[in-house]
Every structure is written in structure tokens, then in C-alpha cells.
Enzyme design. Structure first.
Site, PDB file in Angstrom:
ATOM      1  N   ASP A   1       0.851  -1.182   0.000  1.00 19.04           N
ATOM      2  CA  ASP A   1       0.000   0.000   0.000  1.00 19.04           C
ATOM      3  C   ASP A   1       0.890   1.236   0.000  1.00 19.04           C
ATOM      4  O   ASP A   1       2.045   1.188   0.426  1.00 19.04           O
ATOM      5  CB  ASP A   1      -0.878   0.029   1.247  1.00 19.04           C
ATOM      6  CG  ASP A   1      -1.954  -1.044   1.234  1.00 19.04           C
ATOM      7  OD1 ASP A   1      -1.973  -1.855   0.286  1.00 19.04           O
ATOM      8  OD2 ASP A   1      -2.767  -1.082   2.178  1.00 19.04           O
TER       9      ASP A   1
ATOM     10  N   HIS B   1       4.972  -7.299  -0.444  1.00 21.38           N
ATOM     11  CA  HIS B   1       4.831  -8.573  -1.141  1.00 21.38           C
ATOM     12  C   HIS B   1       5.614  -8.528  -2.445  1.00 21.38           C
ATOM     13  O   HIS B   1       6.021  -7.464  -2.911  1.00 21.38           O
ATOM     14  CB  HIS B   1       3.354  -8.864  -1.423  1.00 21.38           C
ATOM     15  CG  HIS B   1       2.519  -9.024  -0.179  1.00 21.38           C
ATOM     16  ND1 HIS B   1       1.856 -10.194   0.124  1.00 21.38           N
ATOM     17  CD2 HIS B   1       2.230  -8.164   0.838  1.00 21.38           C
ATOM     18  CE1 HIS B   1       1.199 -10.046   1.274  1.00 21.38           C
ATOM     19  NE2 HIS B   1       1.404  -8.818   1.717  1.00 21.38           N
TER      20      HIS B   1
ATOM     21  N   SER C   1       7.264   3.361   5.744  1.00 25.64           N
ATOM     22  CA  SER C   1       8.520   3.762   5.127  1.00 25.64           C
ATOM     23  C   SER C   1       8.327   3.833   3.621  1.00 25.64           C
ATOM     24  O   SER C   1       7.285   4.267   3.150  1.00 25.64           O
ATOM     25  CB  SER C   1       9.638   2.794   5.504  1.00 25.64           C
ATOM     26  OG  SER C   1      10.886   3.313   5.110  1.00 25.64           O
TER      27      SER C   1
END
EC number: 4.1.1.65
Length: 500
Positions: A210, A348, A463
């Protein structure tokens, strides 16, 4: 005429005198005179007493005012001295840095001179910010986040955090907020399966996390420069520590990314760091720490997974030894994704690829918020980062999680011994690249096979993830700068795209 005795005459005169003088009036006048004198004396003495009281009070007030003015003058003088000292010291630092321009410059190829990385450009705000102990602050923040919260506080605290940072609580795999013992567990929460559908297609690159798209584009094949923001770049060679040419002169499927002397020398030259044993001792030494194979037995891939990755990478493989040919009509692309505190913090795999090398560059933990990325040159090169290098069907592929302030840890699922921003002495040596390989994960592929959508690790809090990959020139991004994306969403595709 008879002579009156003296005694009788005196008595008679007294009688006559008393008879002629008004005794009452005389006594009254005496009383009035005495009363007037008394009142006059009283009035005079009272006025004098009041004047004395007033004069003593004024003296005290004047003394207090003088003391206060003296204190204020002392404080003012202290601030004047401190400010003057700061200005003088800052001027000396700036002048010394400007005078050392020639010393900071190094001779590159073709006679071109390049300057060392500077963390500020005559900017006091960033200079002061760069002097803060951000690594220690991040470790302290991590310890605070790990404190166990009372059960009754958890629902209220997590809901407040969700309201402030826009967390979608409906996506949580475990919706019971009392099950999250501390903030770290809540930050690193899992989401329900199927919440993030992964874009399908062999030629499609999905978002690894995200976040918000900060920058996308093509890496300059001549200089190897990545655009941090408009007009501000950093070098892929400094960021990843790879070979001199961005395309590395050969396809990534046959790259030997393990430590070797030639690569070390090239990396030292690019980073303007002297190798051990050189005669020039003015530059800091570069130490390559080879940590060997860090494959985890629990994450050893299955046979079907190996076969799937082999079929995906077959474009660059042939015959025994898995050698390959030079890439044709390809370019290096990059994408920068910023994870906000309210985002899902796991990252991912964006494609089917093989991760062969992990390079840990300990560094600072400056904030990677968009404001700092717009104003802080070489931010990603200065920050702590973990470069994961390998290959996919079209050549080189890398995925780099970048640390930031209050991000005390970058986790890798397939490298459980790996710890970032640790106070231990394991990864604290300056000017050192800690390198590990994953050859034992798959002897056939020579690294850790990762399929699209597979969870690789995550951040604590938030981050940035930077993708650098080789792809055919037909590759087009499907997102724009400023777009918000979800993990699994399509970033780009080789060929046509839907971006209008």
C-alpha cells in the site's frame, strides 16, 4: 491717708485683678491654643510618617525593579552571546565546506568530477535535523511501541490511531482490538485473505505494498541516475552498490552477484571509499562483510514452485549452466512507493522472480515523508536500506525497503536472523555493506524463488519501497505520481496500458 500694709495691698490687688480678668475666656484660649498645637503636631507628624512610609516603599519597589531589569539584562546578554556564537560557528562550517569543494570532488571517468554526497545545501533546518540522534530515537520509539498496554486502553487507543491515520479496521484479519498487546503488533497487523487482489498476467508488475506513488520513470542508462523528485536525482550505483553500468553488461539471470574483488573495487570507486590496503588513508575504508548463506529451512520452496519459476525465467535460460545472452531493447525502470502510518505495512513480491542477494547498508534514519523527499538531496542513499537483488524473466530485478525515522525494524520472512537498526554490534560498523546470499534456498535457481503476491516482509510503522527493474522498452506505467495504490494493484504492463 493711712498707709496699708504690704500684705494687705498684695491681697487686694490679686482680688481686683481676678475680678477684672475673664477667667473662663482665658482658660478657653489656653485650651484652644494647646489643642491647635496638638493638632498641628499631629498633622505634621502623620504627614511625615506617611511620607516616610511612602519613601521606604518606593525604595523597595525601585530595588525590585532594578533587580528585575538586571536579571533581564543578564538573560538577554546570554541569548545574545549564544546566538552570536551559533552564527559564527555556522559561518565557519559553511565557509570550510565551500573551501573544501576541491577536496570533496573526485575524478571520475572521462575527466568528469563528481562531488560527495551532502545532506544539506546551506539550509539550517536540514543541517539541524541531520544532527539529531534519529537512530537512537527510532530505537526508543520501538521500545515504547513494544510496551504492553492495559486491555481496557487498547480499543480506545487503536481506534484513535485509526481515526488519525485512516486505518481501515474492517480489513483486519483479527478484528478484536484487545488481542493486540502493543502498538507494534497493531502496526504489523494482518489483513483478511482476498482483501488485496493481485493483478494477474506474466507481463504485469503489481504494487508491492500500500502507499502513495512518489516517483516513476526510466533510469538514465548513461549516468545511472534515479529521479528522487523533479530536478533532484541519486545514483543507482550508490543506492544498490551494483556494477558500473546500470544494465550490468549482461542479463541478470546469469549475474554473479556474490562478493568478488572486482565488484568491491567498483563499489568503492563509485562511493568514493578507499579499499583496505590502499596507500591513501584519507578516505574511509570500505569493508564488505559476507554473511554467507542466510536461507531459512522453513521457507525452502517446493518443487512446484521451482518449476513455476523456471518456466517464468526460461526466456533467459538455455542449455546446461543456465548461461544467458545479452539483453536487447530493454531499459531500467524504477518506482518509489511511500507507506503512510495508516497503511498496511507488509510488502509482497510484485512479480515472479528469484532473490539472490541481500545487501544491508546501515545508515541514518531520516524521515522519508514527501516533504523531506522534495527537499533532502540523496535521501535514499543516506538512509538505512536493504537491497534485495535478483532476476525475473526480462533481466535484472531489485526491491529495496528503505528505513525511516521511527521505523525501528525492516523484517524479511525468509531471513529471520536479519535485524535492522539494532543497538548490537552486528551491523554497526561504518562504511560497511553486509551481504548475504540465498543459494541454498534453491540449488537450481540459485536464490529464493518468490511468486507474485507472496509476502516477503514488512515495516514497523511505515517507510518506502523502491523498485528498480529491467524490462522491454514497451513497458508502460499504469499509475501517475501522487496516485494512492493498494498492494497487488497494477503498476505497469509490457505493451498497452489503461492509463489515460
Amino acid at each position: 491717708m493711712s498707709i496699708m500694709p504690704v500684705k494687705n495691698a498684695l491681697a487686694q490687688g490679686r482680688t481686683l485683678l481676678m475680678g477684672r480678668m475673664p477667667a473662663v475666656k482665658f482658660s478657653t484660649r489656653m485650651q484652644l491654643r494647646n489643642r491647635t498645637a496638638v493638632l498641628w503636631n499631629r498633622k505634621f507628624s502623620t504627614r511625615l510618617f506617611v511620607q516616610q512610609r511612602r519613601s521606604s516603599g518606593e525604595i523597595v519597589d525601585r530595588a525590585k525593579a532594578a533587580a528585575a531589569n538586571s536579571g533581564r539584562k543578564q538573560v538577554s546578554m546570554k541569548w545574545v552571546v549564544l546566538t552570536s556564537f551559533t552564527i559564527v560557528l555556522g559561518t565557519i562550517l559553511l565557509v570550510s565546506r565551500n573551501d573544501s569543494t576541491e577536496e570533496d570532488a573526485t575524478e571520475g571517468k572521462k575527466g568528469r568530477r563528481t562531488r560527495k554526497i551532502k545532506i544539506f545545501n546551506n539550509n539550517w533546518l536540514f543541517f539541524c535535523y541531520s544532527t539529531l540522534p534519529l537512530n537512537a530515537m527510532s530505537r526508543l520509539w520501538g521500545q515504547v511501541n513494544s510496551l504492553t498496554l492495559p486491555i481496557w486502553v487498547r480499543p480506545w487507543g487503536y481506534r484513535l490511531y485509526s481515526f488519525l491515520f485512516g486505518v481501515n479496521l474492517d480489513e483486519m484479519e483479527d478484528p478484536d482490538l484487545t488481542h493486540y498487546a502493543n502498538l507494534s503488533e497493531f502496526f504489523y497487523r494482518n489483513i483478511k485473505p482476498g482483501t488485496r487482489p493481485v493483478a494477474q498476467g506474466e507481463d504485469v508488475i503489481a504494487s508491492p505494498s500500500d502507499g502513495k506513488i512518489l516517483q516513476v520513470g526510466i533510469i538514465n542508462s548513461e549516468t545511472g541516475e534515479i529521479e528522487q523528485v523533479k530536478g533532484m536525482t541519486y545514483s543507482i550505483k550508490e543506492f544498490l552498490g551494483t556494477h558500473s553500468h546500470p544494465l550490468m553488461s549482461k542479463s541478470a539471470s546469469s549475474l554473479d552477484l556474490t562478493s568478488d574483488e572486482e565488484k568491491h573495487r567498483e563499489f568503492a570507486r563509485v562511493n568514493r571509499i578507499q579499499l583496505a590496503g590502499s596507500e591513501d588513508t584519507e578516505q574511509p575504508l570500505l569493508n564488505f562483510k559476507n554473511e554467507g548463506d542466510q536461507s531459512v529451512r522453513e521457507f525452502k520452496p517446493s518443487v512446484s514452485k521451482n518449476i513455476h519459476l523456471l518456466s517464468q525465467l526460461s526466456l533467459n535460460y538455455f542449455s546446461n549452466g543456465f548461461s544467458c545472452s545479452e539483453p536487447h531493447d530493454t531499459e531500467l525502470f524504477f518506482a518509489v512507493i511511500y507507506l503512510a502510518p495508516g497503511d498496511y505495512h507488509h510488502f509482497h513480491s510484485p512479480v515472479d522472480w528469484v532473490c539472490k542477494v541481500r545487501r544491508h547498508f546501515p545508515g541514518d534514519l531520516f524521515s522519508v515523508a514527501p516533504y523531506f523527499q522534495r527537499n533532502f538531496p540523496n535521501l535514499f542513499v543516506l538512509n538505512e536500506r536493504v537491497a534485495l537483488l535478483g532476476s525475473w524473466k526480462y533481466g535484472f530485478f531489485s526491491m529495496t525497503p528503505v528505513g525511516a525515522t521511527n521505523v525501528g525494524s525492516i523484517k524479511l520472512n525468509f531471513d529471520q536472523e536479519f535485524v535492522t537498526n539494532s543497538k548490537s554490534d552486528k551491523h554497526l560498523e561504518p562504511h560497511t555493506c553486509y551481504q548475504a546470499v540465498y543459494e541454498n534456498a534453491s540449488k537450481i535457481l540459485g536464490g529464493m524463488p518468490l511468486v507474485k503476491g507472496e509476502e516477503m516482509g514488512g515495516f514497523e510503522l511505515g517507510s518506502t519501497v523502491v523498485l528498480c527493474f529491467e524490462a522491454p522498452t514497451e513497458f508502460k506505467f499504469d499509475v501517475r505520481v501522487g496516485d494512492k495504490v493498494k498492494m497487488g494493484q497494477k503498476l505497469g504492463i509490457i505493451g498497452k496500458n489503461d492509463l489515460k
